[in-house]
Design a protein around this motif. Structure first.
Motif, PDB file in Angstrom:
ATOM      1  N   ARG A 111      11.941   0.605  28.183  1.00  0.00           N
ATOM      2  CA  ARG A 111      10.515   0.454  28.533  1.00  0.00           C
ATOM      3  C   ARG A 111       9.623   0.870  27.360  1.00  0.00           C
ATOM      4  NH1 ARG A 111      12.656   3.306  33.242  1.00  0.00           N
ATOM      5  NH2 ARG A 111      13.226   1.743  34.816  1.00  0.00           N
ATOM      6  N   ALA A 112      10.023   1.937  26.678  1.00  0.00           N
ATOM      7  CA  ALA A 112       9.236   2.388  25.529  1.00  0.00           C
ATOM      8  C   ALA A 112       9.281   1.363  24.394  1.00  0.00           C
ATOM      9  CB  ALA A 112       9.751   3.744  25.048  1.00  0.00           C
ATOM     10  N   LEU A 113      10.458   0.780  24.160  1.00  0.00           N
ATOM     11  CA  LEU A 113      10.578  -0.209  23.092  1.00  0.00           C
ATOM     12  C   LEU A 113       9.739  -1.449  23.386  1.00  0.00           C
ATOM     13  CD1 LEU A 113      14.396   0.060  22.309  1.00  0.00           C
ATOM     14  CD2 LEU A 113      12.494   0.743  20.811  1.00  0.00           C
ATOM     15  N   ARG A 114       9.686  -1.864  24.635  1.00  0.00           N
ATOM     16  CA  ARG A 114       8.875  -3.032  24.972  1.00  0.00           C
ATOM     17  C   ARG A 114       7.408  -2.775  24.627  1.00  0.00           C
ATOM     18  NH1 ARG A 114      10.271  -7.693  27.770  1.00  0.00           N
ATOM     19  NH2 ARG A 114       8.428  -8.980  28.080  1.00  0.00           N
ATOM     20  N   THR A 115       6.913  -1.580  24.910  1.00  0.00           N
ATOM     21  CA  THR A 115       5.533  -1.246  24.564  1.00  0.00           C
ATOM     22  C   THR A 115       5.348  -1.181  23.049  1.00  0.00           C
ATOM     23  OG1 THR A 115       5.290   0.012  26.612  1.00  0.00           O
ATOM     24  CG2 THR A 115       3.702   0.467  24.868  1.00  0.00           C
ATOM     25  N   LEU A 116       6.307  -0.583  22.361  1.00  0.00           N
ATOM     26  CA  LEU A 116       6.225  -0.509  20.897  1.00  0.00           C
ATOM     27  C   LEU A 116       6.185  -1.896  20.281  1.00  0.00           C
ATOM     28  CD1 LEU A 116       6.383   1.357  18.347  1.00  0.00           C
ATOM     29  CD2 LEU A 116       8.862   0.982  18.415  1.00  0.00           C
ATOM     30  N   HIS A 117       6.979  -2.809  20.818  1.00  0.00           N
ATOM     31  CA  HIS A 117       7.051  -4.158  20.259  1.00  0.00           C
ATOM     32  C   HIS A 117       5.756  -4.948  20.450  1.00  0.00           C
ATOM     33  CE1 HIS A 117      11.707  -3.924  20.802  1.00  0.00           C
ATOM     34  NE2 HIS A 117      11.286  -3.289  19.737  1.00  0.00           N
ATOM     35  N   ALA A 118       4.905  -4.482  21.360  1.00  0.00           N
ATOM     36  CA  ALA A 118       3.619  -5.158  21.589  1.00  0.00           C
ATOM     37  C   ALA A 118       2.526  -4.674  20.645  1.00  0.00           C
ATOM     38  CB  ALA A 118       3.174  -4.942  23.035  1.00  0.00           C
ATOM     39  N   VAL A 119       2.803  -3.637  19.860  1.00  0.00           N
ATOM     40  CA  VAL A 119       1.801  -3.132  18.910  1.00  0.00           C
ATOM     41  C   VAL A 119       1.654  -4.122  17.763  1.00  0.00           C
ATOM     42  CG1 VAL A 119       1.244  -1.270  17.302  1.00  0.00           C
ATOM     43  CG2 VAL A 119       2.299  -0.737  19.509  1.00  0.00           C
ATOM     44  N   PRO A 120       0.436  -4.554  17.449  1.00  0.00           N
ATOM     45  CA  PRO A 120       0.261  -5.517  16.347  1.00  0.00           C
ATOM     46  C   PRO A 120       0.753  -4.939  15.019  1.00  0.00           C
ATOM     47  CG  PRO A 120      -1.740  -5.348  17.671  1.00  0.00           C
ATOM     48  CD  PRO A 120      -0.837  -4.234  18.123  1.00  0.00           C
ATOM     49  N   VAL A 121       1.416  -5.768  14.259  1.00  0.00           N
ATOM     50  CA  VAL A 121       1.864  -5.367  12.927  1.00  0.00           C
ATOM     51  C   VAL A 121       0.663  -5.446  11.980  1.00  0.00           C
ATOM     52  CG1 VAL A 121       3.415  -5.908  11.019  1.00  0.00           C
ATOM     53  CG2 VAL A 121       4.186  -6.207  13.376  1.00  0.00           C
ATOM     54  N   PRO A 122       0.358  -4.383  11.256  1.00  0.00           N
ATOM     55  CA  PRO A 122      -0.790  -4.434  10.341  1.00  0.00           C
ATOM     56  C   PRO A 122      -0.553  -5.435   9.221  1.00  0.00           C
ATOM     57  CG  PRO A 122       0.497  -2.456   9.975  1.00  0.00           C
ATOM     58  CD  PRO A 122       1.060  -3.098  11.207  1.00  0.00           C
ATOM     59  N   PRO A 123      -1.607  -5.987   8.640  1.00  0.00           N
ATOM     60  CA  PRO A 123      -1.428  -6.923   7.528  1.00  0.00           C
ATOM     61  C   PRO A 123      -0.769  -6.230   6.343  1.00  0.00           C
ATOM     62  CG  PRO A 123      -3.738  -6.317   7.797  1.00  0.00           C
ATOM     63  CD  PRO A 123      -3.019  -5.773   8.979  1.00  0.00           C
ATOM     64  N   PRO A 124       0.000  -6.971   5.554  1.00  0.00           N
ATOM     65  CA  PRO A 124       0.753  -6.361   4.446  1.00  0.00           C
ATOM     66  C   PRO A 124      -0.123  -5.608   3.459  1.00  0.00           C
ATOM     67  CG  PRO A 124       1.509  -8.599   4.851  1.00  0.00           C
ATOM     68  CD  PRO A 124       0.298  -8.409   5.694  1.00  0.00           C
ATOM     69  N   GLU A 125      -1.357  -6.097   3.249  1.00  0.00           N
ATOM     70  CA  GLU A 125      -2.211  -5.404   2.283  1.00  0.00           C
ATOM     71  C   GLU A 125      -2.671  -4.040   2.795  1.00  0.00           C
ATOM     72  OE1 GLU A 125      -4.719  -8.435   4.563  1.00  0.00           O
ATOM     73  OE2 GLU A 125      -2.762  -8.343   3.581  1.00  0.00           O
ATOM     74  N   GLU A 126      -2.638  -3.867   4.117  1.00  0.00           N
ATOM     75  CA  GLU A 126      -3.027  -2.582   4.701  1.00  0.00           C
ATOM     76  C   GLU A 126      -1.850  -1.623   4.757  1.00  0.00           C
ATOM     77  OE1 GLU A 126      -4.066  -1.078   9.181  1.00  0.00           O
ATOM     78  OE2 GLU A 126      -5.174  -2.833   8.443  1.00  0.00           O
ATOM     79  N   LEU A 127      -0.709  -2.095   5.204  1.00  0.00           N
ATOM     80  CA  LEU A 127       0.496  -1.277   5.291  1.00  0.00           C
ATOM     81  C   LEU A 127       1.700  -2.206   5.218  1.00  0.00           C
ATOM     82  CD1 LEU A 127       1.605   1.603   5.724  1.00  0.00           C
ATOM     83  CD2 LEU A 127       1.636   1.123   8.167  1.00  0.00           C
ATOM     84  N   PRO A 128       2.333  -2.298   4.063  1.00  0.00           N
ATOM     85  CA  PRO A 128       3.466  -3.216   3.921  1.00  0.00           C
ATOM     86  C   PRO A 128       4.712  -2.693   4.615  1.00  0.00           C
ATOM     87  CG  PRO A 128       3.104  -2.022   1.876  1.00  0.00           C
ATOM     88  CD  PRO A 128       1.996  -1.618   2.806  1.00  0.00           C
ATOM     89  N   LEU A 129       4.997  -3.249   5.785  1.00  0.00           N
ATOM     90  CA  LEU A 129       6.205  -2.867   6.519  1.00  0.00           C
ATOM     91  C   LEU A 129       7.306  -3.877   6.218  1.00  0.00           C
ATOM     92  CD1 LEU A 129       4.811  -1.846  10.027  1.00  0.00           C
ATOM     93  CD2 LEU A 129       5.856  -0.347   8.339  1.00  0.00           C
TER      94      LEU A 129
END
Length: 322
Positions: A111-129
């Motif tokens: 359940r926690a992972l499903r919520t985490l997966h819904a968090v928008p990925v920041p743009p690469p110029e802001e935080l390159p993941l």
């Protein structure tokens, strides 16, 4: 932010590690526990969790695990949790209540992972993941040298190794290796980018901490946060259960596998989940050889992982669950 001191002293209840990472568990003054993870002897510190601010704080009434983000402490990271043993340790306890505790913890993690997966990925110029560090180590091993790689290639053949690397590129592309820069005139070459979500990056039974008495299950989160397909996190946990069934024949993980996927809910591609499970087992095999050294037990792992590659990890996904 100033780092806390590295926790030491008489309150240590457990300590273990490899050349990759050291883990130390201590009693906390409030009755809980502190989990400190630091760099192993073969890793240059300090450990960092630069994207931890993206992790959502989940309310107590959701049935989801607490995604604990760490504080810097010495050269490592410090988590505050309610338990002194991981779900991996509880699985070695054969009492029915212990298995029920693991089942509850896996459902909470899903359940926690499903919520985490819904968090928008920041743009690469802001935080390159990028891709999870575990996949980075797998890629380095596949392109490197050493006894395990040579023996694996002799058993697997180059085609199986290429399939593994292709699955890693599909699930969490490496910006340098997997995406080829566009030529001066013409379209971008290389595979299409995968659908990216914020992912845990090392969703593991060893990072899943049930409470000793009351409180919430905790999933240690932060250091390995990455961008990739959500199936990678699910497959990482399922791969550990597949490996457990192989190494401990009297363990039948089918009920735990089914429970994890049902608690997560619909949406994941079962093919990608199965492939992710294979990547997890191979990564464990490779990490063992790199950070603990060669052991003849790895010969069995090489043969086992060849079977997993051929079946694309289908045994990790129970029939009827998708």
């Amino acid at each position: 932010m100033t780092a806390l001191p590295e926790p030491l002293g008489p309150d240590v209840v457990a300590e273990y590690g490899t050349g990759l990472q050291t883990t130390r568990v201590l009693r906390a003054p409030d009755g809980g526990f502190l989990w400190w993870q630091g760099p192993g002897a073969q890793v240059a510190g300090p450990l960092l969790a630069p994207a931890a601010h993206l992790v959502p704080r989940l309310p107590d009434d959701t049935g989801a695990a607490l995604l604990t983000v760490p504080e810097r402490a010495g050269a490592g990271l410090l988590h505050r949790v309610g338990g002194s043993a991981s779900a991996a340790a509880w699985l070695r306890d054969f009492r029915p209540r212990a298995r029920a505790l693991v089942a509850h913890s896996l459902a909470s993690a899903a359940r926690a992972l499903r919520t985490l997966h819904a968090v928008p990925v920041p743009p690469p110029e802001e935080l390159p993941l990028g891709a999870p560090p575990g996949l980075g180590r797998l890629r380095d091993w596949a392109h490197g040298s050493g006894e395990l790689r040579e023996r694996a290639l002799a058993c697997w053949g180059a085609e199986r190794m290429e399939r593994l690397l292709g699955w890693a590129a599909d699930l969490a592309p490496d910006p340098v290796r997997d995406l080829v820069p566009a030529p001066a005139h013409g379209p971008v070459q290389g595979p299409a980018p995968a659908a990216r979500s914020l992912i845990h990056g090392w969703a593991s039974l060893g990072a899943l901490i049930p409470p000793l008495s009351r409180g919430r299950v905790a999933l240690l989160t932060g250091e390995d946060l990455a961008a990739g397909r959500p199936e990678l996190d699910l497959g990482w946990l399922l791969g550990e259960l597949v490996e457990l069934a192989w190494t401990t024949p009297h363990q039948n993980p089918a009920d735990l596998q089914r429970l994890l996927l049902e608690a997560y809910g619909p949406g994941p591609d079962p093919v990608l989940v199965g492939r992710s499970a294979v990547l997890r087992v191979v990564t464990h095999m490779q990490d063992f050889a790199t950070y603990r050294g060669w052991d003849d037990e790895l010969l069995g792992y090489i043969a086992f992982t060849a079977e997993l590659i051929d079946e694309e990890g289908r045994r990790a996904v129970p029939q009827g669950v998708s």
